[in-house]
Structures are given as structure tokens and as C-alpha cells.
Write a protein that holds these residues in place. Structure first.
Motif, PDB file in Angstrom:
ATOM      1  N   PHE A 171      44.966  39.823  37.727  1.00 11.59           N
ATOM      2  CA  PHE A 171      44.686  41.259  37.747  1.00 11.59           C
ATOM      3  C   PHE A 171      45.895  42.043  38.246  1.00 11.59           C
ATOM      4  O   PHE A 171      46.528  41.675  39.230  1.00 11.59           O
ATOM      5  CB  PHE A 171      43.490  41.560  38.658  1.00 11.59           C
ATOM      6  CG  PHE A 171      42.196  40.960  38.180  1.00 11.59           C
ATOM      7  CD1 PHE A 171      41.454  41.567  37.183  1.00 11.59           C
ATOM      8  CD2 PHE A 171      41.729  39.778  38.729  1.00 11.59           C
ATOM      9  CE1 PHE A 171      40.264  41.011  36.744  1.00 11.59           C
ATOM     10  CE2 PHE A 171      40.542  39.214  38.300  1.00 11.59           C
ATOM     11  CZ  PHE A 171      39.797  39.831  37.292  1.00 11.59           C
ATOM     12  N   VAL A 172      46.199  43.149  37.556  1.00 14.20           N
ATOM     13  CA  VAL A 172      47.274  44.059  37.964  1.00 14.20           C
ATOM     14  C   VAL A 172      46.791  45.489  37.778  1.00 14.20           C
ATOM     15  O   VAL A 172      46.349  45.864  36.687  1.00 14.20           O
ATOM     16  CB  VAL A 172      48.561  43.828  37.144  1.00 14.20           C
ATOM     17  CG1 VAL A 172      49.615  44.886  37.470  1.00 14.20           C
ATOM     18  CG2 VAL A 172      49.131  42.439  37.400  1.00 14.20           C
ATOM     19  N   GLN A 173      46.861  46.271  38.845  1.00 15.51           N
ATOM     20  CA  GLN A 173      46.493  47.690  38.815  1.00 15.51           C
ATOM     21  C   GLN A 173      45.139  47.925  38.152  1.00 15.51           C
ATOM     22  O   GLN A 173      44.963  48.823  37.338  1.00 15.51           O
ATOM     23  CB  GLN A 173      47.598  48.523  38.152  1.00 15.51           C
ATOM     24  CG  GLN A 173      48.898  48.482  38.939  1.00 15.51           C
ATOM     25  CD  GLN A 173      49.865  49.591  38.604  1.00 15.51           C
ATOM     26  OE1 GLN A 173      49.784  50.665  39.181  1.00 15.51           O
ATOM     27  NE2 GLN A 173      50.758  49.333  37.672  1.00 15.51           N
ATOM     28  N   GLY A 174      44.178  47.070  38.528  1.00 17.50           N
ATOM     29  CA  GLY A 174      42.806  47.274  38.091  1.00 17.50           C
ATOM     30  C   GLY A 174      42.449  46.675  36.747  1.00 17.50           C
ATOM     31  O   GLY A 174      41.318  46.830  36.284  1.00 17.50           O
ATOM     32  N   GLN A 175      43.386  45.982  36.117  1.00 18.33           N
ATOM     33  CA  GLN A 175      43.142  45.436  34.784  1.00 18.33           C
ATOM     34  C   GLN A 175      43.335  43.927  34.767  1.00 18.33           C
ATOM     35  O   GLN A 175      44.235  43.404  35.429  1.00 18.33           O
ATOM     36  CB  GLN A 175      44.101  46.076  33.768  1.00 18.33           C
ATOM     37  CG  GLN A 175      43.984  47.573  33.652  1.00 18.33           C
ATOM     38  CD  GLN A 175      42.629  48.018  33.145  1.00 18.33           C
ATOM     39  OE1 GLN A 175      42.072  47.431  32.218  1.00 18.33           O
ATOM     40  NE2 GLN A 175      42.074  49.064  33.750  1.00 18.33           N
ATOM     41  N   ASP A 176      42.496  43.253  33.983  1.00 14.80           N
ATOM     42  CA  ASP A 176      42.734  41.837  33.704  1.00 14.80           C
ATOM     43  C   ASP A 176      43.833  41.769  32.656  1.00 14.80           C
ATOM     44  O   ASP A 176      43.667  42.231  31.522  1.00 14.80           O
ATOM     45  CB  ASP A 176      41.454  41.169  33.192  1.00 14.80           C
ATOM     46  CG  ASP A 176      41.609  39.656  33.048  1.00 14.80           C
ATOM     47  OD1 ASP A 176      42.736  39.186  32.824  1.00 14.80           O
ATOM     48  OD2 ASP A 176      40.595  38.943  33.164  1.00 14.80           O
ATOM     49  N   THR A 177      44.960  41.190  33.030  1.00  9.07           N
ATOM     50  CA  THR A 177      46.138  41.181  32.156  1.00  9.07           C
ATOM     51  C   THR A 177      46.038  40.179  31.014  1.00  9.07           C
ATOM     52  O   THR A 177      46.837  40.216  30.077  1.00  9.07           O
ATOM     53  CB  THR A 177      47.389  40.830  32.978  1.00  9.07           C
ATOM     54  OG1 THR A 177      47.221  39.498  33.502  1.00  9.07           O
ATOM     55  CG2 THR A 177      47.593  41.817  34.107  1.00  9.07           C
ATOM     56  N   GLY A 178      45.086  39.229  31.127  1.00  2.37           N
ATOM     57  CA  GLY A 178      45.048  38.121  30.178  1.00  2.37           C
ATOM     58  C   GLY A 178      45.989  36.993  30.563  1.00  2.37           C
ATOM     59  O   GLY A 178      45.974  35.930  29.942  1.00  2.37           O
TER      60      GLY A 178
END
Length: 375
Positions: A171-178
Motif C-alpha cells: 500500500f502507498v498513499q491509500g492505494q493497493d499498488t499491486g
């Protein structure tokens, strides 16, 4: 132009561990700029290693002293963790592992007040604040500079395995990056990241370093953000690709695994080192960052495409007698269990978020894992 320090020989296979940790508040579990306060509280506490600042004020780095074994590294990490947790409770903050914070915003971070960090901030601009990421570094002692370079290039073939085992930054800045390890994408943004040049003698390495310093781009070894770099003043090579695990137990196990790998490379000399080993290096590293233990691995010697997990488990079988000799079997077995289950820290974080999709709650669970020593 700066000179490279002389290589200070150290005991073969001695061990040192550095861990960058997140400092978070206990309200919404965002990063908290209270590393300076933590450092003040710990100033008079006797610790086996050290606790020092990092680039931004929400980061803190702990390290062991020189250790002979996985068990010694674990004991030192646990002692320092317990002292940190006691200080954190007084400040009403918490600590956790993980290669990235799940929802912090880089522009909110404050650079730690120190001359080197001010210099890096001026040089790299916004990348300095984006470097609010958290990694584990492992030092392996080498009796000579030439042996250090041979070990560095031998270990480089297993960088994807280490990334996959340690990945803890989905996770980065609230998002699952994949990605399993999104942290390394931030490292790759720096101009002197990547891999060390393929030289196998210290004389050739000195020549390379002198050329780089002559350009004015490099002043010291600290300016290289390589995946593995020599640390001549310590007499070590430093493996730098690991995400900070969620527990110090996992961190010690990873250090023990690298020590076993180094012993295997040193005693059995199973590899023929060649510049062509690096033809697939970037591909293999990307696969491990993106897919973790489910990555594809291209064997640089044969060109065969193999599931990384299969190659890792086969490697662990080879390392078993070395783990026994180093009294590191518990480390090897715990990582083997993770590999068999496909359950690195990144996978665990995604599982927790799937059950309760609130990122502050996820970070709270990370702080509990760090304090309790298990996830």
C-alpha cells in the motif's frame, strides 16, 4: 575528491542488522514526527546496538552490534524493540514495521534536522520526502576486500528471493499498488541505485570509485544506493533490498538466511560469476517486487524460466547443512513455512485489509504485530 576508506577486515560471516521503523500516532495511526522526542528519551538507555534518526522525522533506525549468530541478532533486536516500546508509550505513539506506511502523504513529512539530510533534501528535492520508506539492511563480515566483492556478486543472483521473502509494502498513499514491494520503486528513482559494477578485485573497485569521484557525482560510498554495496570501514557487504518486516523475529530470520547463503557461497563456491549474470537482473528484480513469492525467475546460468518459489525452496534445501552449522535452523524453517504457504508480510497485510478495509485499522494491527512479535 574523497578517498575510499581502507577495507577493515572483519570476522567471516559476522552479522549486523539495521531496521528502519515507522513512528505513528495512536489516534488515526498516521505517521507522527516524533522521532526526535523518542531519541531524547532513549539517550541514556544502554542498548546493544544503536537508535538513530533517518531522513524524515517519522522514521527511526535501530541496529544491532556485531553478532556471531542469528540468535544473537534476535536477542539484540528484541532488547532494543522493548526499550523503544517503553519510550513510545510515554509519548503516546506506537511503532511498526512494513516497507511503506499505508496512507501517509509524502508532502506532509518533515526532513530530520541534520546536515546530511539537509544536503540530500537540497539535492533530490521532493524525492527526499518520498523516501519516507522503511527497509532492513544486513551486513555480512568479510576477511578481505576481494572476498567481499566476490560475495557481493554471488549474493546478487538471489536478490529476487530476498525481495520476495521480505516484501511488506503493498500500500502507498491509500492505494493497493499491486506490488508486493512498492518501496523499492522509490529507491529506483535515485540516480545511483541499482547494482554495483562487476569488478572482483578491490584494486579495480578503487579505480571505479576514483573515476566516479572525479566526475563530482560521488563523494562517498553513501552516495551509492545499490542493492548490495561494500562497507569498507566495517569490513562488510551490506544487503539493502529488504523491506522492513512486521516483526523483529522475521528481521532476524532474514538476516540468518543471508548468513546461511553467504556461508554456502563461501564454502562450496557453487557459482561461476560473470557479467552476463546481470542480463536478467532487472527483470528478476521487477518480478519479485511485483509478484513476491509468485514471481517468475529466470536463471541467469541456464536461461530457464522457473517459479521463484520453486527455486527458493530448492535453495533452502541446499542451505540446510549451513543453517545447522550456524545454529540458524529456526530462521530457515520459519522462512520455508512462509514460502510454502506463499504468505509473506505483503500477503498478510492484504488479507487483513480484505477482512477490515480500513487502512488506519491495518496500521494499528501492524503496531500490535511489532509489539507482540507475531502477526
Amino acid at each position: 575528491m574523497s578517498a575510499l576508506p581502507d577495507f577493515a577486515p572483519s570476522a567471516a560471516l559476522s552479522l549486523g542488522v539495521e531496521l528502519e521503523l515507522q513512528v505513528v500516532n495512536t489516534h488515526d495511526y498516521n505517521l507522527s514526527p516524533q522521532a526526535p522526542d523518542l531519541l531524547k528519551l532513549l539517550k541514556r538507555t544502554a542498548l546493544p546496538g544503536s537508535v538513530v534518526p533517518e531522513m524524515t522525522q517519522s522514521m527511526i533506525e535501530i541496529s544491532t552490534g556485531v553478532c556471531a549468530s542469528y540468535a544473537e541478532a534476535l536477542a539484540q533486536l528484541e532488547t532494543t524493540r522493548d526499550a523503544l516500546l517503553a519510550a513510545a508509550r510515554k509519548l503516546e505513539v506506537a511503532l511498526c514495521g512494513g516497507g511503506t506506511h499505508a496512507f501517509q502523504h509524502w508532502h506532509e513529512q518533515r526532513i530530520f534536522e541534520a546536515p546530511r539530510y539537509a544536503y540530500l533534501s537540497d539535492l533530490y528535492g521532493y524525492l527526499s520526502k518520498q523516501f519516507t520508506i522503511f527497509g532492513q539492511h544486513v551486513h555480512i563480515g568479510c576477511p578481505s576486500a576481494n572476498e567481499a566483492l566476490v560475495l557481493l556478486h554471488g549474493l546478487s543472483r538471489f536478490i529476487p528471493h530476498l525481495i520476495a521473502l521480505s516484501a511488506s509494502s503493498p500500500f502507498v498513499q491509500g492505494q493497493d499498488t499491486g506490488f508486493s514491494s512498492a518501496r523499492l520503486n522509490s529507491v529506483f528513482a535515485f540516480p545511483l541505485s541499482g547494482r554495483a559494477p562487476f569488478v572482483l578485485t578491490w584494486a579495480d573497485f578503487l579505480g571505479y570509485f576514483e573515476k566516479m569521484t572525479r566526475t563530482g557525482v560521488v563523494k562517498s560510498m553513501k552516495d551509492f544506493y545499490w542493492d548490495i554495496r561494500p562497507k569498507p570501514e566495517y569490513g562488510t557487504i551490506e544487503v539493502r533490498v529488504l523491506d522492513t518486516p512486521l516483526t523483529v523475529q522475521k528481521a532476524a530470520a532474514l538476516a540468518g538466511f543471508i548468513q546461511c547463503l553467504a556461508r554456502w557461497l563461501r564454502t562450496e563456491q557453487p557459482l561461476t560469476l560473470h557479467e552476463d549474470d546481470y542480463l536478467v537482473y532487472t527483470f528478476n528484480r521487477f518480478q519479485a517486487c511485483r509478484f513476491g513469492l509468485d514471481a517468475l525467475y529466470v536463471d541467469p546460468a541456464s536461461g530457464k524460466h522457473i517459479p521463484l518459489r520453486q527455486h527458493l525452496l530448492s535453495l533452502m534445501d541446499k542451505l540446510e547443512p549451513h543453517a545447522q552449522a550456524l545454529q540458524a535452523l529456526p530462521a530457515l524453517e520459519s522462512l520455508r513455512a512462509d514460502a510454502l504457504a506463499g504468505n509473506n508480510d505483503a500477503a498478510w497485510l492484504r488479507q487483513q485489509f480484505a477482512r477490515d478495509p480500513l487502512l488506519p485499522e491495518l496500521v494499528r494491527q501492524q503496531t500490535h504485530a511489532f509489539a507482540q512479535g507475531k502477526r
